[in-house]
Design an enzyme around this catalytic site. Sequence first.
Site: not given
Length: 414
Positions: A75, A203, A295, A299, A387
């Site tokens: 992605h 998100y 979550p 990570k 990220y």
Amino acid sequence: MRTLRTKVAVVGAGPAGLFLAHELRAHGVDSVIVERCTREHVERRVRAGLLEEGTVRLLRGSGLADRLDRQCLVHDGFQLRFETTSQRISTAALIGEPTYIYGQQEVVKDLLAARPPGGDSLYFGAQDVRLAGIAGASPSVAFTTGGEQVVVEADFIAGCDGYHGVSRASIPPAALTFHSRRYPFNWIGLLVSAAPFAPELVYSVHPRGFALQSMRTPEISRLYLQTDGRDELSDWPESRIWDELAQRLYVDVSRTRERGAILEQVRVPLRSTVAEPMQFGRLFLVGDAAHIFPPTAAKGLNVALEDASALADALVTWYRRGEDGPLEGYSATRLRAVWRAQDFSAWLTWLFHPAADATPFDHRRRIASLTRLAEGGSSAIAFADEYVGRSRRRPPSRPHLTAPRIHELDGMEG
Ligand code: APR
Ligand code: PHB
């Protein structure tokens, strides 16, 4: 009673324990793994599914990525939805790194498949696991299997047995600082047999609560919903779940055929924990045994594999060259990376989750932060760096030991 002798006794056959043992074996260091659950349970446990570039490189470098490279979904970015807008954030465009979707249990299956057949170096279903002698030079792990008592004598113990394991609990409380933060909300995690409705992760920060669309394969979706910390799964019948997902993700899931069957539904508590230091005597803590991440930023698995890789390197150096510097530095080095990831995970958790007692001021601030990200520029680049985990791969630019101490600054001003 049976006694075995090995160099490293590994407690727990999750991704951290299996990867550590794999790396040690690749460098000629033998280990024995002791796992409480059955192999079937370990292979089927659905957990995280987003791998960072650094993790993929680690797995490739260890010859563990053939299936991953064939099956993972790469992605370049994700969708961020808030205030009825949807913005695409492309980490590939911002900093040249994508993320990889590949389930944790697939990593575990690959690690198990890479083990040589036979031998008695991996015990599933071990009962009553106990650690002894961790402060001295001859630590051991004792357990029961098939009614027989087994003792594994080792030079070192790697505690890779997760949050509820026995390793961290074996350290005298006075020798450990345990930082812990519980967030006042949970997630419900769903595994659904339907194609994701959008090709990338979504998100969504909605006034009703956060929602995330992720996936495991082109046919299996992974969906998450923020719920109140006091809610039970029974408060969330299927109709309510779909209704909330539709509203929060701004998608039409009204047609049952498109929803797919819910294969699994779990309650995910959100917490951040860190145990400091990550070592006591001959016992080293690795992965979830040392730290839990909420979550939100995915990570947990990435940092756990990084820990395992660092510990393997340090142990191999010890056996090959007799140098104990890397082993002694393991805890401090890993804690720097752990806190970096904790900081980002806690911040992202704040950014994505409207709290029940949030004021209009809090709300406007959250929207301002989301807008800053969506606008691109340096904020978005810094975000992408955290990220995809690139920030943790960089050596510290200003080692704190070379910075002037506060008292040295006295008299320097004016
Ligand atoms: N004795 C032996 N094994 C144990 C014991 C014990 N007393 N207690 C727990 N275990 C085993 C668990 O059954 C599990 O298989 O230790 C293993 C720990 O694995 P994980 O919980 O998966 O932890 P870790 O390997 O550190 O993986 C990192 O990343 O995505 C996150 O939290 C997620 O599991 C994930 C983690
Ligand atoms: C997941 O697929 O489990 C996942 C992906 C991204 C996240 C969190 C969880 O940020």
